[in-house]
Design a protein around this motif. Structure first.
Motif, mmCIF file in Angstrom:
data_model
loop_
_atom_site.group_PDB
_atom_site.id
_atom_site.type_symbol
_atom_site.label_atom_id
_atom_site.label_comp_id
_atom_site.label_asym_id
_atom_site.label_seq_id
_atom_site.Cartn_x
_atom_site.Cartn_y
_atom_site.Cartn_z
ATOM 1 N N CYS A 1 3.005 -4.405 3.146
ATOM 2 C CA CYS A 1 3.882 -3.504 3.471
ATOM 3 C C CYS A 1 2.781 -2.237 2.941
ATOM 4 N N PHE A 2 3.167 -1.106 3.999
ATOM 5 C CA PHE A 2 2.689 0.128 3.805
ATOM 6 C C PHE A 2 3.649 1.195 3.671
ATOM 7 N N PHE A 3 3.871 1.943 2.720
ATOM 8 C CA PHE A 3 4.809 2.915 2.385
ATOM 9 C C PHE A 3 3.938 4.171 2.518
ATOM 10 N N ASP A 4 4.311 4.847 3.778
ATOM 11 C CA ASP A 4 3.634 6.032 4.430
ATOM 12 C C ASP A 4 4.217 7.414 3.985
ATOM 13 N N LEU B 1 0.824 -1.257 -0.150
ATOM 14 C CA LEU B 1 0.242 0.137 0.028
ATOM 15 C C LEU B 1 0.936 1.321 -0.113
ATOM 16 N N VAL B 2 0.499 2.277 -0.886
ATOM 17 C CA VAL B 2 1.283 3.493 -0.966
ATOM 18 C C VAL B 2 0.292 4.598 -1.149
ATOM 19 N N ASN B 3 0.588 5.578 -0.176
ATOM 20 C CA ASN B 3 -0.405 6.743 -0.271
ATOM 21 C C ASN B 3 0.296 8.060 -1.027
ATOM 22 N N ALA B 4 -0.455 9.185 -1.543
ATOM 23 C CA ALA B 4 0.406 10.182 -2.158
ATOM 24 C C ALA B 4 1.132 9.472 -3.231
ATOM 25 N N ALA B 5 0.254 8.297 -4.043
ATOM 26 C CA ALA B 5 1.063 7.482 -4.767
ATOM 27 C C ALA B 5 1.145 8.201 -6.122
ATOM 28 N N VAL C 1 -1.644 -1.310 -4.191
ATOM 29 C CA VAL C 1 -2.493 -0.376 -4.046
ATOM 30 C C VAL C 1 -2.245 0.978 -3.652
ATOM 31 N N GLY C 2 -2.598 1.878 -4.517
ATOM 32 C CA GLY C 2 -2.276 3.456 -4.102
ATOM 33 C C GLY C 2 -3.241 4.175 -4.072
ATOM 34 N N CYS C 3 -3.268 5.318 -3.650
ATOM 35 C CA CYS C 3 -4.458 6.217 -3.290
ATOM 36 C C CYS C 3 -3.823 7.720 -3.643
ATOM 37 N N ALA C 4 -4.710 8.513 -4.280
ATOM 38 C CA ALA C 4 -4.209 9.880 -4.521
ATOM 39 C C ALA C 4 -5.450 10.652 -4.566
#
Length: 259
Positions: A144-147, A77-81, A101-104
């Protein structure tokens, strides 16, 4: 670009990366300059040395490999992807055999994430429930979560981590402009019962492996496995506007200013 030199390591006409702030010219003793890799192809924009094949790309590379320690078959998971770091994180995770999985923060950015290979992507500003959106994107949770964001997003995401999950804390965009510290849920219970690892990092920790990272990123870019997008603002006088816009999330990929 080096315009005048008394240092044999930096010939006139050579291109270097330097963290010397917003200025058109400066004088250096060479200690703070980093030459572009000698095998940099002519066909590749040199501005990528500020983004995908530079510090943001290296942040993604070492954050995923050394902090998250991603393995093939895991879910990342990555945000500000759609930003300079997040977009590279997602693509490197795909190269590593992971589901991503990404969010923007806009529908255009979500479309871009799908285009560059993210398995699932959503607009965190329009979903009714962040918790539900994360669960729908990966019902089995996240390894994994890349924050890059911190704050409320991290508080929700930590509850969807799988057992022995790893969290790389790269940034805290949601908190940079806070005059009063945010109060949120505490992390101890999910960390204990899921036996999670959470680690903050700065990319400078791996300065001794900089060349390794740059060569890997350069190779993947040239092979078309990592795609790059730059948001270019023209004019030195527009630098403050571009910087503020970046912090507001107006950029897709790396924000650069062309002087």
């Amino acid at each position: 670009r080096v315009v005048e030199s008394k240092n044999p390591a930096f010939t006139v006409g050579a291109f270097v990366v330097a963290g010397r702030g917003w200025r058109t010219h400066f004088i250096s003793d060479g200690k703070d300059l980093q030459l572009l890799p000698s095998n940099w192809p002519e066909s590749l924009p040199k501005s990528l040395a500020l983004g995908t094949v530079g510090m943001p790309g290296l942040t993604a590379y070492f954050g995923l490999l050394e902090v998250c320690k991603m393995k093939p078959g895991e879910t990342v998971l990555v945000n500000a992807a759609a930003g300079a770091v997040g977009s590279v994180v997602g693509q490197l995770a795909k190269i590593g055999g992971c589901k991503v999985v990404g969010c923007a923060g806009s529908d255009d950015k979500v479309a871009y994430l799908k285009k560059i290979g993210f398995d699932e992507a959503f607009n965190y500003k329009t979903v009714k429930s962040l918790d539900e959106a994360l669960h729908k994107a990966s019902p089995d949770g996240y390894d994994c979560f890349f924050d890059n964001v911190g704050g409320e997003f991290a508080s929700v995401a930590i509850n969807q981590m799988r057992k022995y999950g790893r969290i790389a804390v790269c940034g805290a965009i949601s908190q940079y402009n806070d005059s009063v510290p945010q109060k949120g849920p505490y992390v101890q219970l999910p960390m204990i019962f899921k036996e999670l690892q959470m680690e903050g990092f700065l990319v400078t920790r791996w300065n001794n492996r900089r060349e390794e990272g740059l060569q890997a990123l350069l190779k993947w870019v040239m092979e078309g496995k990592v795609k790059c997008h730059e948001q270019v603002t023209e004019g030195f006088e527009n630098m403050p506007m571009a910087f503020i816009g970046m912090l507001k999330g107006e950029n897709l990929g790396k924000a650069v200013v062309k002087v």
